[in-house]
Design a protein around this motif. Sequence first.
Motif, PDB file in Angstrom:
ATOM      1  N   ASP A  69     -30.795 -47.444 103.802  1.00 15.05           N
ATOM      2  CA  ASP A  69     -30.048 -48.693 103.794  1.00 15.05           C
ATOM      3  C   ASP A  69     -29.480 -48.821 105.197  1.00 15.05           C
ATOM      4  OD1 ASP A  69     -28.037 -50.667 103.667  1.00 15.05           O
ATOM      5  OD2 ASP A  69     -27.686 -50.266 101.541  1.00 15.05           O
ATOM      6  N   ARG A  71     -27.064 -50.240 106.389  1.00 14.32           N
ATOM      7  CA  ARG A  71     -25.601 -50.141 106.440  1.00 14.32           C
ATOM      8  C   ARG A  71     -25.110 -48.730 106.130  1.00 14.32           C
ATOM      9  NH1 ARG A  71     -24.627 -54.674 102.089  1.00 14.32           N
ATOM     10  NH2 ARG A  71     -26.322 -53.392 101.230  1.00 14.32           N
ATOM     11  N   ARG A  74     -24.599 -46.333  99.866  1.00 21.75           N
ATOM     12  CA  ARG A  74     -23.467 -46.992  99.224  1.00 21.75           C
ATOM     13  C   ARG A  74     -22.352 -45.994  98.882  1.00 21.75           C
ATOM     14  NH1 ARG A  74     -22.636 -51.960  96.917  1.00 21.75           N
ATOM     15  NH2 ARG A  74     -20.857 -52.057  95.474  1.00 21.75           N
ATOM     16  N   ARG A  77     -20.337 -45.345 101.923  1.00 18.25           N
ATOM     17  CA  ARG A  77     -19.507 -46.496 102.296  1.00 18.25           C
ATOM     18  C   ARG A  77     -18.354 -46.685 101.309  1.00 18.25           C
ATOM     19  NH1 ARG A  77     -22.402 -51.093 101.921  1.00 18.25           N
ATOM     20  NH2 ARG A  77     -24.282 -50.135 101.057  1.00 18.25           N
ATOM     21  N   GLU A  78     -18.588 -46.364 100.053  1.00 15.34           N
ATOM     22  CA  GLU A  78     -17.506 -46.450  99.071  1.00 15.34           C
ATOM     23  C   GLU A  78     -16.400 -45.439  99.381  1.00 15.34           C
ATOM     24  OE1 GLU A  78     -19.645 -45.902  95.459  1.00 15.34           O
ATOM     25  OE2 GLU A  78     -19.931 -48.060  95.106  1.00 15.34           O
ATOM     26  N   VAL A  93     -17.154 -53.126 100.116  1.00 13.66           N
ATOM     27  CA  VAL A  93     -18.127 -52.145 100.569  1.00 13.66           C
ATOM     28  C   VAL A  93     -19.221 -52.802 101.408  1.00 13.66           C
ATOM     29  CG1 VAL A  93     -19.601 -52.286  98.516  1.00 13.66           C
ATOM     30  CG2 VAL A  93     -19.470 -50.143  99.815  1.00 13.66           C
ATOM     31  N   GLU A  94     -19.499 -54.074 101.150  1.00 14.11           N
ATOM     32  CA  GLU A  94     -20.522 -54.788 101.919  1.00 14.11           C
ATOM     33  C   GLU A  94     -20.091 -55.027 103.365  1.00 14.11           C
ATOM     34  OE1 GLU A  94     -19.303 -55.798  99.043  1.00 14.11           O
ATOM     35  OE2 GLU A  94     -20.991 -55.447  97.659  1.00 14.11           O
TER      36      GLU A  94
END
Length: 406
Positions: A69, A71, A74, A77-78, A93-94
């Motif tokens: 991903d 970014r 997830r 990032r969380e 988170v986005e």
Amino acid sequence: MTVVPSFSSRTAWNSEESDLASALRERRAAGLPLFDLTASNPTHCGFDYDSAALLAPLGDSRALEYDPDPRGMRAAREAVVRYYAQQGSTVPVEHVLLTTSTSEAYSYLFRLLADPGDEILIAQPSYPLFDFLAQLEDVRLTPYPLFYDHGWHLDLEALRRSIGPRTRAIALVHPNNPTGHFTKPGEREALEHLCAEHGLALIVDEVFLDYALGGEPAISFATGEHPALTFVLSGLSKVAALPQMKASWIAAFGPDAALRPALARLEIVADTFLAMNAPIQCALPVWLENRTGIQQQIPTRLRANLASLDAALARQGMVSRLEVEAGWYAVLRIPALAPDEEVALNLVREHGVSVHPGSSFGFPGSGWLVVSLLTLPEEFASGIERLLVTFRGTEFDQEGVFSREG
């Protein structure tokens, strides 16, 4: 005959060894004692790391699957979102994008915001790494001044005058490195107003945010309203004192009309490089969750060395320190006997003490040294005592400027 290839002008740096670096190398090679008051690597400063707990998450089997991903994972990032939640900020988170370092984060943002020849405004004094990052991205840095008057302050009028037709962003470090001051709420409001008024982005480096030394609370730019496009940077290098693990992030905020295209473009930049490796991303939540242990040790060290420094300074009248609110460094005001580089060189050669000359951070004129509060306490105290010996027998005029030898 071999023709030597030409190289990019952006890498045409003077790579010759400086006199100070040479003196340090020679002293170490000779086996002479050296009191290092520049220590910035926490893994070499005697802190107690829980090796088993830190290394265990690197064995996470999820790292064997390649499911990129741009970014970042997830779950990782969380974990960053939870970090900001503990500071009172709600970060979608986005709006979080992982990078391998804050240097890479700056690189992404310079590419996002600036064309070759555009400029970024940055506070001075500041960390010299920015000069190299900007040059590699063909971006010009234009300094705006900080001034000291019973604490550090932004010169907001000078900052306003610095904004030109090719200015694309204002960057600051909060708390600043090396001055150790926080951007005050009124200054933040003025900065955000300037950015919104002129269509500029605000880049805020918060790597030292968790290391407040005084009573003032550390307030992240991730909190509150964001009238201008804002990027908040941080990472494990300081937050968890794990510079070797190479995990940082960008958290983006601002009006939807600017934020949406910024995030879309950043994702493409990140997708082009896909730099962060899977084991580090899998481990990041564990390392962030367990940061409290090292974050208790480091402030204890910082405060102990600051108290030791103040006690030593109280026994003399030639050297003083400036107020410091946070971070790992202290700024010393010394007699302006010679350029800071010469003073630092003499300290190495004659007294076996390594310090940063203020000129390395862009301090104006002479009479500035920067010391690390991260150094082992016994070495720090001995180094400071040796440093102060250098300035005995000097006098100042009424304005605090060195006048003659006593």
